[in-house]
Design a protein around this motif. Structure first.
Motif, PDB file in Angstrom:
ATOM      1  N   TYR A  53       0.823  -1.217   0.000  1.00 59.47           N
ATOM      2  CA  TYR A  53       0.000   0.000   0.000  1.00 59.47           C
ATOM      3  C   TYR A  53       0.853   1.261   0.000  1.00 59.47           C
ATOM      4  CZ  TYR A  53       0.572   1.293   4.935  1.00 59.47           C
ATOM      5  OH  TYR A  53       1.077   1.715   6.134  1.00 59.47           O
ATOM      6  N   GLN A  54       2.105   1.143   0.508  1.00 60.82           N
ATOM      7  CA  GLN A  54       2.981   2.313   0.499  1.00 60.82           C
ATOM      8  C   GLN A  54       3.967   2.267  -0.665  1.00 60.82           C
ATOM      9  OE1 GLN A  54       4.819   2.383   4.402  1.00 60.82           O
ATOM     10  NE2 GLN A  54       3.905   4.384   4.799  1.00 60.82           N
ATOM     11  N   GLN A  55       4.570   1.086  -0.872  1.00 58.77           N
ATOM     12  CA  GLN A  55       5.640   0.988  -1.862  1.00 58.77           C
ATOM     13  C   GLN A  55       5.133   0.688  -3.262  1.00 58.77           C
ATOM     14  OE1 GLN A  55       9.068  -1.208  -0.999  1.00 58.77           O
ATOM     15  NE2 GLN A  55       8.975  -0.918   1.196  1.00 58.77           N
ATOM     16  N   GLY A  56       3.867   0.265  -3.356  1.00 60.04           N
ATOM     17  CA  GLY A  56       3.312  -0.061  -4.663  1.00 60.04           C
ATOM     18  C   GLY A  56       4.040  -1.235  -5.295  1.00 60.04           C
ATOM     19  N   GLU A  57       4.300  -1.110  -6.621  1.00 57.24           N
ATOM     20  CA  GLU A  57       4.894  -2.211  -7.388  1.00 57.24           C
ATOM     21  C   GLU A  57       6.324  -2.518  -6.953  1.00 57.24           C
ATOM     22  OE1 GLU A  57       3.430  -4.047 -10.003  1.00 57.24           O
ATOM     23  OE2 GLU A  57       1.675  -3.139  -9.046  1.00 57.24           O
ATOM     24  N   THR A  58       7.034  -1.512  -6.413  1.00 62.80           N
ATOM     25  CA  THR A  58       8.472  -1.724  -6.159  1.00 62.80           C
ATOM     26  C   THR A  58       8.734  -2.808  -5.112  1.00 62.80           C
ATOM     27  OG1 THR A  58       8.530   0.009  -4.503  1.00 62.80           O
ATOM     28  CG2 THR A  58       9.181   0.614  -6.744  1.00 62.80           C
ATOM     29  N   SER A 117      20.089  -0.716  -5.225  1.00 65.84           N
ATOM     30  CA  SER A 117      20.184   0.628  -5.778  1.00 65.84           C
ATOM     31  C   SER A 117      18.910   0.977  -6.555  1.00 65.84           C
ATOM     32  CB  SER A 117      21.408   0.666  -6.695  1.00 65.84           C
ATOM     33  OG  SER A 117      21.723   1.965  -7.019  1.00 65.84           O
ATOM     34  N   LEU A 118      18.422  -0.006  -7.325  1.00 69.66           N
ATOM     35  CA  LEU A 118      17.207   0.217  -8.129  1.00 69.66           C
ATOM     36  C   LEU A 118      15.967   0.325  -7.243  1.00 69.66           C
ATOM     37  CD1 LEU A 118      17.942  -2.242 -11.066  1.00 69.66           C
ATOM     38  CD2 LEU A 118      17.607   0.233 -11.263  1.00 69.66           C
ATOM     39  N   TRP A 119      16.040  -0.200  -6.044  1.00 72.12           N
ATOM     40  CA  TRP A 119      14.930  -0.086  -5.093  1.00 72.12           C
ATOM     41  C   TRP A 119      15.080   1.217  -4.299  1.00 72.12           C
ATOM     42  CZ3 TRP A 119      13.797  -4.333  -0.835  1.00 72.12           C
ATOM     43  CH2 TRP A 119      12.452  -4.264  -0.466  1.00 72.12           C
ATOM     44  N   GLY A 120      16.326   1.600  -4.051  1.00 74.20           N
ATOM     45  CA  GLY A 120      16.594   2.793  -3.254  1.00 74.20           C
ATOM     46  C   GLY A 120      16.167   4.074  -3.957  1.00 74.20           C
ATOM     47  N   LYS A 121      16.391   4.115  -5.263  1.00 73.68           N
ATOM     48  CA  LYS A 121      16.079   5.361  -6.006  1.00 73.68           C
ATOM     49  C   LYS A 121      14.606   5.769  -5.862  1.00 73.68           C
ATOM     50  CE  LYS A 121      16.893   8.840  -8.624  1.00 73.68           C
ATOM     51  NZ  LYS A 121      17.403  10.043  -7.943  1.00 73.68           N
ATOM     52  N   PRO A 122      13.650   4.872  -6.182  1.00 74.16           N
ATOM     53  CA  PRO A 122      12.242   5.311  -6.040  1.00 74.16           C
ATOM     54  C   PRO A 122      11.779   5.415  -4.576  1.00 74.16           C
ATOM     55  CG  PRO A 122      12.338   3.027  -6.823  1.00 74.16           C
ATOM     56  CD  PRO A 122      13.740   3.543  -6.814  1.00 74.16           C
ATOM     57  N   MET A 123      12.379   4.644  -3.638  1.00 77.08           N
ATOM     58  CA  MET A 123      11.880   4.626  -2.265  1.00 77.08           C
ATOM     59  C   MET A 123      12.584   5.617  -1.344  1.00 77.08           C
ATOM     60  SD  MET A 123       9.326   2.663  -2.000  1.00 77.08           S
ATOM     61  CE  MET A 123       8.864   3.186  -3.639  1.00 77.08           C
ATOM     62  N   TRP A 124      13.924   5.736  -1.480  1.00 75.81           N
ATOM     63  CA  TRP A 124      14.675   6.636  -0.607  1.00 75.81           C
ATOM     64  C   TRP A 124      15.034   7.936  -1.322  1.00 75.81           C
ATOM     65  CZ3 TRP A 124      18.969   2.488   0.706  1.00 75.81           C
ATOM     66  CH2 TRP A 124      18.402   1.468   1.494  1.00 75.81           C
ATOM     67  N   TRP A 185      23.931   0.931  13.861  1.00 71.49           N
ATOM     68  CA  TRP A 185      24.127   2.298  13.389  1.00 71.49           C
ATOM     69  C   TRP A 185      22.839   2.836  12.771  1.00 71.49           C
ATOM     70  CZ3 TRP A 185      28.029  -1.384  11.909  1.00 71.49           C
ATOM     71  CH2 TRP A 185      29.229  -1.249  12.603  1.00 71.49           C
ATOM     72  N   ASN A 186      22.779   4.157  12.645  1.00 66.85           N
ATOM     73  CA  ASN A 186      21.682   4.779  11.910  1.00 66.85           C
ATOM     74  C   ASN A 186      21.903   4.528  10.433  1.00 66.85           C
ATOM     75  OD1 ASN A 186      19.883   6.000  13.666  1.00 66.85           O
ATOM     76  ND2 ASN A 186      21.321   7.682  14.058  1.00 66.85           N
ATOM     77  N   THR A 187      20.889   4.003   9.785  1.00 65.42           N
ATOM     78  CA  THR A 187      21.061   3.725   8.361  1.00 65.42           C
ATOM     79  C   THR A 187      19.734   3.892   7.652  1.00 65.42           C
ATOM     80  OG1 THR A 187      21.380   1.874   6.827  1.00 65.42           O
ATOM     81  CG2 THR A 187      21.000   1.291   9.111  1.00 65.42           C
ATOM     82  N   LEU A 188      19.814   4.154   6.360  1.00 63.09           N
ATOM     83  CA  LEU A 188      18.598   4.278   5.559  1.00 63.09           C
ATOM     84  C   LEU A 188      17.911   2.929   5.434  1.00 63.09           C
ATOM     85  CD1 LEU A 188      19.310   6.474   2.401  1.00 63.09           C
ATOM     86  CD2 LEU A 188      17.563   6.827   4.121  1.00 63.09           C
ATOM     87  N   HIS A 189      18.761   1.857   5.480  1.00 67.42           N
ATOM     88  CA  HIS A 189      18.231   0.512   5.259  1.00 67.42           C
ATOM     89  C   HIS A 189      17.325   0.108   6.404  1.00 67.42           C
ATOM     90  CE1 HIS A 189      18.245  -3.762   4.270  1.00 67.42           C
ATOM     91  NE2 HIS A 189      18.752  -3.440   3.096  1.00 67.42           N
ATOM     92  N   GLN A 190      16.232  -0.589   6.054  1.00 70.81           N
ATOM     93  CA  GLN A 190      15.313  -1.028   7.108  1.00 70.81           C
ATOM     94  C   GLN A 190      15.941  -2.134   7.945  1.00 70.81           C
ATOM     95  OE1 GLN A 190      11.955  -2.999   5.233  1.00 70.81           O
ATOM     96  NE2 GLN A 190      13.164  -4.859   5.365  1.00 70.81           N
ATOM     97  N   PRO A 191      15.519  -2.278   9.226  1.00 75.55           N
ATOM     98  CA  PRO A 191      16.060  -3.362  10.048  1.00 75.55           C
ATOM     99  C   PRO A 191      15.529  -4.720   9.586  1.00 75.55           C
ATOM    100  CG  PRO A 191      14.399  -2.135  11.248  1.00 75.55           C
ATOM    101  CD  PRO A 191      14.607  -1.420   9.959  1.00 75.55           C
ATOM    102  N   ALA A 192      16.062  -5.794  10.180  1.00 70.89           N
ATOM    103  CA  ALA A 192      15.629  -7.147   9.818  1.00 70.89           C
ATOM    104  C   ALA A 192      14.126  -7.273  10.009  1.00 70.89           C
ATOM    105  CB  ALA A 192      16.353  -8.170  10.690  1.00 70.89           C
TER     106      ALA A 192
END
Lengths: 253, 58
Positions: A53-58, A117-124, A185-192
Motif C-alpha cells: 500500500y505504500q511501496q506499490g509495485e516496487t 540501488s534500483l529499489w533505493g532510487k524510487p523509495m529513498w 548504526w543509523n542507516t537508511l536501510h530497514q532493520p531485519a
C-alpha cells in the motif's frame, strides 16, 4: 565420467574427488530441475501477489534483492567453513569448494547491490548512500573479488589454499557486521524483518513469494557450486596431467 | 520514471547475472572436459586411472 563410481560408506569418503564427481553427476540433474520449478513458482507468485500500500509495485524488487543479499552472506559462510576445513582438517576438497564459491558469491553480492540501488532510487530518493549496511555489503563484494584474484594468482593451488583460507577467516568478521549494521548504526536501510526473535514482521502476501524465491536462489547456488567444484577438480587434473606430460617429454628427449 | 521501470530493470539485472553465472559454469565445465579428453587421446592418463585398469586386468 565413465569411471565406475565407488560407494560412499562414510562422510570422509567425500574427500575423494572421484567419489565427489560421481555424487555430483547423480545429484545435479535433480537440483537443476528443482531450481527451475522453484523459480517458475516463485516468479508466478512474485507477479501475481498484490503490491504494497505504500511501496506499490516496487515491493516486487524485494523478491530478488533479499534472496541475492541472503546468498551473498551464506556463500561467504560456506567459504569460511571451507577455510576451516583447509586449515584444521586439511580436507582436500575444502580449498576447491572455497575457490569455486567465490565467483558465485561475487555475482550474488553484485546483484544485491544493483537491485538495492534500483529499489533505493524510487523509495529513498537516492541510488547510493555510504551508510553502514550498504558500505559493509560493498566491502563484501570487494573481498570476493580480492579472494578470486588471490586464488588465481598463484600457480600452485596448495600454496594459495592456506593464504586464501586465512584471509577468508579474517574477512568473516564482516558477516555479523553486515547482519547487525542496521541495528548498531543509523542507516537508511530497514532493520531485519524476516528473521527476528519475535517472528516475521512481513505480511504473508509478501512473505510467501519471498520465501519461495529465496528457496529458488538457494537451490540455484548449490547447483552451481556443485558444478563449479566439479570444474575445479577437472581443472586440477588437467594441469597435473599436463605437468606429467611435460616430464615424460623431457625424459624421452 | 515509473515504479514498473525500476521493477523491470531489477528483474532484467537478475536475469543477466543468473545467465552469466550459469553460462560461465557450463562453458568452463565443457572446456575442462575437452582438455581432459585431448590429454587422454594423447595417451596421458591419470596415474590412479592407469592403476585401476592394471588391477582389473590382474
Amino acid at each position: 565420467m565413465s569411471e565406475p563410481i565407488p560407494a560412499i560408506k562414510k562422510f570422509s569418503d567425500l574427500a575423494n574427488p572421484t567419489i565427489f564427481l560421481g555424487l555430483t553427476a547423480r545429484i545435479v540433474p535433480f537440483l537443476a530441475v528443482a531450481t527451475a520449478l522453484m523459480f517458475a513458482f516463485g516468479l508466478y507468485l512474485a507477479f501475481t501477489t498484490e503490491g504494497d500500500y505504500q511501496q506499490g509495485e516496487t515491493v516486487r524488487i524485494m523478491y530478488v534483492h533479499v534472496p541475492a543479499a541472503w546468498l551473498s552472506m551464506m556463500c561467504y559462510s560456506i567459504m569460511a567453513a571451507s577455510a576451516l576445513g583447509t586449515l584444521v582438517w586439511r580436507h582436500p576438497l575444502a580449498d576447491v569448494s572455497a575457490k569455486a564459491a567465490a565467483p558465485l558469491g561475487a555475482g550474488f553480492t553484485f546483484l544485491a547491490l544493483v537491485t538495492g540501488s534500483l529499489w533505493g532510487k524510487p523509495m529513498w530518493g537516492t541510488w547510493w548512500e555510504w551508510d553502514a549496511r550498504l558500505t559493509s555489503v560493498f566491502v563484501l563484494f570487494l573481498m570476493y573479488l580480492g579472494l578470486m584474484a588471490l586464488t588465481r594468482a598463484l600457480d600452485d593451488p596448495a600454496k594459495s589454499a592456506r593464504v586464501a583460507a586465512v584471509l577468508i577467516l579474517i574477512g568473516f568478521v564482516n558477516i555479523p557486521i553486515i547482519k547487525f549494521s542496521v541495528e548498531w548504526w543509523n542507516t537508511l536501510h530497514q532493520p531485519a524483518s524476516v528473521m527476528r526473535m519475535d517472528g516475521s514482521a512481513i505480511d504473508g502476501e509478501f512473505l510467501r513469494p519471498l520465501l519461495v524465491m529465496a528457496g529458488a536462489f538457494t537451490l540455484l547456488f548449490f547447483t552451481l557450486h556443485f558444478l563449479a567444484i566439479r570444474n575445479e577438480i577437472w581443472r586440477r587434473r588437467v594441469s597435473a596431467q599436463r605437468r606429467l606430460a611435460a616430464r615424460m617429454a623431457n625424459r624421452e628427449s | 520514471m515509473t515504479h514498473a521501470f525500476y521493477v523491470a530493470l531489477s528483474y532484467a539485472a537478475s536475469g543477466i547475472v543468473v545467465a552469466v553465472l550459469v553460462g560461465w559454469t557450463l562453458l568452463d565445465g565443457r572446456a575442462q572436459q575437452r582438455a581432459l579428453k585431448e590429454l587422454e587421446a594423447a595417451g596421458i592418463r591419470r596415474r590412479s586411472a592407469a592403476r585401476d585398469q592394471a588391477e582389473k586386468k590382474a
